[in-house]
Design an enzyme around this catalytic site. Structure first.
Site, mmCIF file in Angstrom:
data_model
loop_
_atom_site.group_PDB
_atom_site.id
_atom_site.type_symbol
_atom_site.label_atom_id
_atom_site.label_comp_id
_atom_site.label_asym_id
_atom_site.label_seq_id
_atom_site.Cartn_x
_atom_site.Cartn_y
_atom_site.Cartn_z
ATOM 1 N N HIS A 10 -16.363 -33.241 5.609
ATOM 2 C CA HIS A 10 -16.325 -31.782 5.766
ATOM 3 C C HIS A 10 -16.922 -31.021 4.587
ATOM 4 O O HIS A 10 -17.138 -29.828 4.674
ATOM 5 C CB HIS A 10 -14.880 -31.309 5.943
ATOM 6 C CG HIS A 10 -14.106 -31.295 4.658
ATOM 7 N ND1 HIS A 10 -13.558 -32.422 4.122
ATOM 8 C CD2 HIS A 10 -13.837 -30.293 3.789
ATOM 9 C CE1 HIS A 10 -12.962 -32.114 2.979
ATOM 10 N NE2 HIS A 10 -13.123 -30.832 2.752
HETATM 11 C C1 UD1 Z 1 -11.824 -25.927 1.808
HETATM 12 C C2 UD1 Z 1 -12.001 -26.154 0.306
HETATM 13 C C3 UD1 Z 1 -12.198 -27.649 0.048
HETATM 14 C C4 UD1 Z 1 -11.092 -28.478 0.688
HETATM 15 C C5 UD1 Z 1 -10.994 -28.126 2.160
HETATM 16 C C6 UD1 Z 1 -9.878 -28.894 2.830
HETATM 17 C C7 UD1 Z 1 -13.132 -24.235 -0.775
HETATM 18 C C8 UD1 Z 1 -14.380 -23.767 -1.398
HETATM 19 N N1 UD1 Z 1 -13.194 -25.455 -0.186
HETATM 20 O O1 UD1 Z 1 -13.067 -26.278 2.435
HETATM 21 O O2 UD1 Z 1 -12.192 -27.864 -1.346
HETATM 22 O O3 UD1 Z 1 -11.421 -29.853 0.561
HETATM 23 O O4 UD1 Z 1 -10.767 -26.733 2.302
HETATM 24 O O5 UD1 Z 1 -9.923 -28.772 4.215
HETATM 25 O O6 UD1 Z 1 -12.135 -23.546 -0.807
HETATM 26 N N2 UD1 Z 1 -12.658 -23.232 9.605
HETATM 27 C C9 UD1 Z 1 -12.086 -23.076 10.847
HETATM 28 N N3 UD1 Z 1 -10.736 -23.084 10.940
HETATM 29 C C10 UD1 Z 1 -9.929 -23.248 9.863
HETATM 30 C C11 UD1 Z 1 -10.527 -23.391 8.587
HETATM 31 C C12 UD1 Z 1 -11.890 -23.387 8.483
HETATM 32 O O7 UD1 Z 1 -12.762 -22.940 11.851
HETATM 33 O O8 UD1 Z 1 -8.692 -23.271 10.016
HETATM 34 C C13 UD1 Z 1 -14.142 -23.295 9.509
HETATM 35 C C14 UD1 Z 1 -14.818 -21.970 9.441
HETATM 36 O O9 UD1 Z 1 -15.993 -22.085 10.172
HETATM 37 C C15 UD1 Z 1 -15.159 -21.841 7.970
HETATM 38 C C16 UD1 Z 1 -15.395 -23.261 7.548
HETATM 39 O O10 UD1 Z 1 -14.505 -24.021 8.363
HETATM 40 O O11 UD1 Z 1 -16.257 -21.013 7.774
HETATM 41 C C17 UD1 Z 1 -15.146 -23.542 6.115
HETATM 42 O O12 UD1 Z 1 -13.807 -23.190 5.761
HETATM 43 P P1 UD1 Z 1 -13.453 -22.841 4.234
HETATM 44 O O13 UD1 Z 1 -12.035 -22.500 4.154
HETATM 45 O O14 UD1 Z 1 -14.422 -21.880 3.707
HETATM 46 O O15 UD1 Z 1 -13.711 -24.171 3.441
HETATM 47 P P2 UD1 Z 1 -13.475 -25.680 3.840
HETATM 48 O O16 UD1 Z 1 -14.769 -26.252 4.216
HETATM 49 O O17 UD1 Z 1 -12.330 -25.873 4.783
#
Ligand code: UD1
Length: 348
Positions: A193
């Protein structure tokens, strides 16, 4: 009152043992969930698995670019801090929620404790590396999971407290409740991810090709993060590939999957460490790791995002004898209790 700021999946796992230890020490806590993760499997399922209470504050921030997401969090956390006036704010790990919590509190002169301080990958292209450096340099108290983390902080002029890793505490507490494994053995567990692997289609396609090649020899179980699914929906949901794509796993299922797998392929920091603790060989699809102890002990191997390299490394890992050494660099499962006792001593 101590305010815990969390928002992303791995932080809920770290929060659980700390909240329990605070309760045992009679420390009053409240929880602020930024809402960085909001899907049922990414948030509520973990809260249920870990017996976490409903957070006192849920900011519902959701997704966005780094600046937008962090900016929205900053404003909303500041409002809560002004109202709730905590004596200390605790942040966890290295996500945008960690950064926003540390920054909002330190600007208001509220002391900050950083749980999982002192980790470095030395790769500033990773958003997590920026988040941890800033959080460490803003924090008042630094709770370090390993001796290496204490040394790395010292080199930056910061004194850290060696507590051990709260993820060991969580694993010791919750592994007795681990579910029946959602995938029958034998299988390989895969999770991908990280932005560095999912934002670059070339890297992701190479990883996906490797998963398909491995899956022709042994089932590959791939509980998929929403980031990865939304970006690569077309290929992942295509019917004919041999990979078993599943929804994000809860914590208890994840423990069962890691323990039951023949090998783990991941880019997650937490999963690398859980594989080490549960003694399952791991391949980490990254150029660096914040957990070099797992590599030094022979249980984790860094591998390039190259389909042939991942396929060969996986075959080697499955056929070679497992390392004889079983060091315990991450502590004894009493990290949260050390953090709680320290905070009880320093708070007025
Ligand atoms: C975040 C952390 C990462 C951690 C990970 C664990 C940062 C920069 N990164 O990454 O260090 O390893 O969490 O999971 O904070 N999304 C959904 N539903 C959700 C959450 C996310 O659809 O419940 C999707 C969205 O499209 C979003 C993307 O995932 O834009 C990224 O989510 P984000 O919270 O920005 O970072 P992670 O990739 O989850």
């Amino acid at each position: 009152m101590i305010l815990h700021v969390v928002g992303a999946r791995p932080q809920f796992i770290k929060l659980a043992p700390v909240l329990n230890a605070f309760r045992a020490q009679g420390l009053v806590s409240q929880v602020l969930h930024t809402g960085q993760h909001y899907d049922f499997e990414m948030s509520e399922l973990l809260f249920r698995n870990l017996n976490l209470p409903e957070p006192e504050y849920n900011l519902g921030i959701g997704s966005g670019s780094h600046a937008q997401q962090t900016g929205r969090m900053l404003g909303a956390i500041e409002e809560v801090l002004n109202r709730a006036a905590p004596a200390l704010l605790l942040v966890y790990g290295d996500t945008n929620s960690t950064l926003a919590g540390a920054l909002a509190a330190s600007k208001l002169g509220i002391p900050v404790g950083h749980v999982e301080a002192g980790l470095r990958s030395f790769d500033r292209r990773m958003p997590e590396e920026i988040n941890r450096i800033v959080a460490d340099h803003l924090a008042t108290y630094h709770f370090c999971p390993t001796v290496k983390a204490v040394e790395l902080l010292k080199a930056e002029g910061i004194e850290g407290l060696l507590t051990g890793d709260v993820m060991v505490d969580a694993l010791q507490t919750f592994s007795q409740f681990a579910s029946t494994c959602p995938c029958p053995a034998p299988f390989v567990l895969a999770t991908i991810h990280r932005a560095e692997n999912t934002d670059d289609p070339g890297r992701f396609h190479a990883i996906w090709e490797a998963f398909k090649a491995i899956a022709r020899e042994i089932p590959v179980y791939f509980p998929i993060h929403p980031r990865t699914r939304s970006r690569y929906r077309a290929i992942i949901e295509e019917a004919s590939h041999p990979v078993t794509v599943a929804p994000p796993a809860g914590y208890l299922d994840m423990l069962a999957l890691i323990k039951g797998a023949e090998a783990v392929i991941t880019d997650s920091g937490g999963v690398q460490k859980e594989a080490f603790l549960l003694r399952t060989p791991c391949l980490t699809v990254r150029g660096t790791t914040e957990w070099p102890e797992t590599v030094e002990a022979g249980w984790n191997r860094l591998v390039e995002a190259d389909s042939q390299a991942i396929y060969s490394a996986c075959r080697d890992t499955r056929t070679q004898a497992r390392p004889a050494s079983s060091p315990q660099p991450f502590g004894d499962g009493a990290a949260a209790e050390r953090i709680a006792r320290f905070i009880k001593d320093v708070l007025p």
